[in-house]
Write a protein that holds these residues in place. Structure first.
Motif, PDB file in Angstrom:
ATOM      1  N   GLN A 105     -34.827  23.071  32.748  1.00 17.47           N
ATOM      2  CA  GLN A 105     -35.415  22.376  31.597  1.00 17.47           C
ATOM      3  C   GLN A 105     -35.525  20.879  31.875  1.00 17.47           C
ATOM      4  OE1 GLN A 105     -33.895  23.407  27.645  1.00 17.47           O
ATOM      5  NE2 GLN A 105     -32.710  25.071  28.534  1.00 17.47           N
ATOM      6  N   LYS A 106     -36.594  20.287  31.339  1.00 16.73           N
ATOM      7  CA  LYS A 106     -36.863  18.861  31.526  1.00 16.73           C
ATOM      8  C   LYS A 106     -37.239  18.271  30.175  1.00 16.73           C
ATOM      9  CE  LYS A 106     -39.026  18.091  35.899  1.00 16.73           C
ATOM     10  NZ  LYS A 106     -38.223  17.167  36.671  1.00 16.73           N
TER      11      LYS A 106
ATOM     12  N   PHE B   6     -34.762  13.636  31.821  1.00 13.77           N
ATOM     13  CA  PHE B   6     -33.612  14.435  32.231  1.00 13.77           C
ATOM     14  C   PHE B   6     -34.044  15.820  32.702  1.00 13.77           C
ATOM     15  CE2 PHE B   6     -29.128  13.438  31.720  1.00 13.77           C
ATOM     16  CZ  PHE B   6     -29.166  12.145  31.247  1.00 13.77           C
ATOM     17  N   THR B   7     -33.321  16.309  33.688  1.00 14.16           N
ATOM     18  CA  THR B   7     -33.467  17.696  34.134  1.00 14.16           C
ATOM     19  C   THR B   7     -32.107  18.369  33.991  1.00 14.16           C
ATOM     20  OG1 THR B   7     -35.098  16.994  35.762  1.00 14.16           O
ATOM     21  CG2 THR B   7     -34.114  19.157  36.086  1.00 14.16           C
ATOM     22  N   VAL B   8     -32.093  19.529  33.344  1.00 18.41           N
ATOM     23  CA  VAL B   8     -30.860  20.331  33.228  1.00 18.41           C
ATOM     24  C   VAL B   8     -31.251  21.757  33.566  1.00 18.41           C
ATOM     25  CG1 VAL B   8     -28.991  21.109  31.729  1.00 18.41           C
ATOM     26  CG2 VAL B   8     -29.991  18.837  31.382  1.00 18.41           C
TER      27      VAL B   8
END
Lengths: 110, 110
Positions: free
Chosen positions: B69-70, B64-66
């Motif tokens: 942040q990964k 996930f990437t947000v």
């Protein structure tokens, strides 16, 4: 203060008594995810709060009451509890619920 | 219009193409729960929306990437995606996510 990534295994279960325990997962101001573990026969007594809540059944079997509606839910089943509507459950077979709240439950962090 | 009790098995998976499919579960104005199924290698391309989203990993493995942040997430792990923050995922091992939105995704019902 937001928790963007929360790995379930890093969060110890907190004993709530009465055959229930929980772990608080990711959250921010707008939402909070909480796993609640139930022994068979344990209850979430009927209660109400201003937060809207949804529940996803991860394991087990539960009888849910939302307002004047009642249903039996099992893994993959879901419940929507509008703000202020009384709701509760009885655990028929030991299992786990994922509860999600909007806004977050600040009271759970105290 | 609210769906208080929704049983997963009653809702057929809707093919979204690209190795993904979904079923819309319980919802009301304030929240919506959606199961999204991914084949290995399928992507949720980076995108953004005004809804705040949380995700709970039911099965499989995802990167996930947000924002900037990964992280890699697996069953029982969770992600919080604040309103307007770009996010996306790549499925590393076939699996299923539970996405929850506030407010509900009216666009999903069209």
């Amino acid at each position: 203060m937001e928790k963007i990534f929360v790995h379930g295994k890093d969060i110890p279960l907190q004993d709530l008594g009465g055959g229930t325990s929980r772990r608080i997962l990711s959250y921010g101001e707008a939402m909070m995810q909480v796993e609640v573990h139930f022994e068979e026969g344990a209850c979430g007594s009927v209660h109400t709060h201003p937060h809207t809540q949804t529940t996803y059944v991860l394991e087990g079997e539960f009888e849910f009451t939302v307002g004047d509606q009642k249903d039996i839910v099992r893994p993959g089943d879901t419940v929507y509890m509008p703000s202020g509507v009384p709701h509760g459950c009885v655990c028929k077979k030991a299992g786990t619920l994922l509860d999600i709240f909007t806004p977050m439950r600040e009271d759970f962090l105290k």
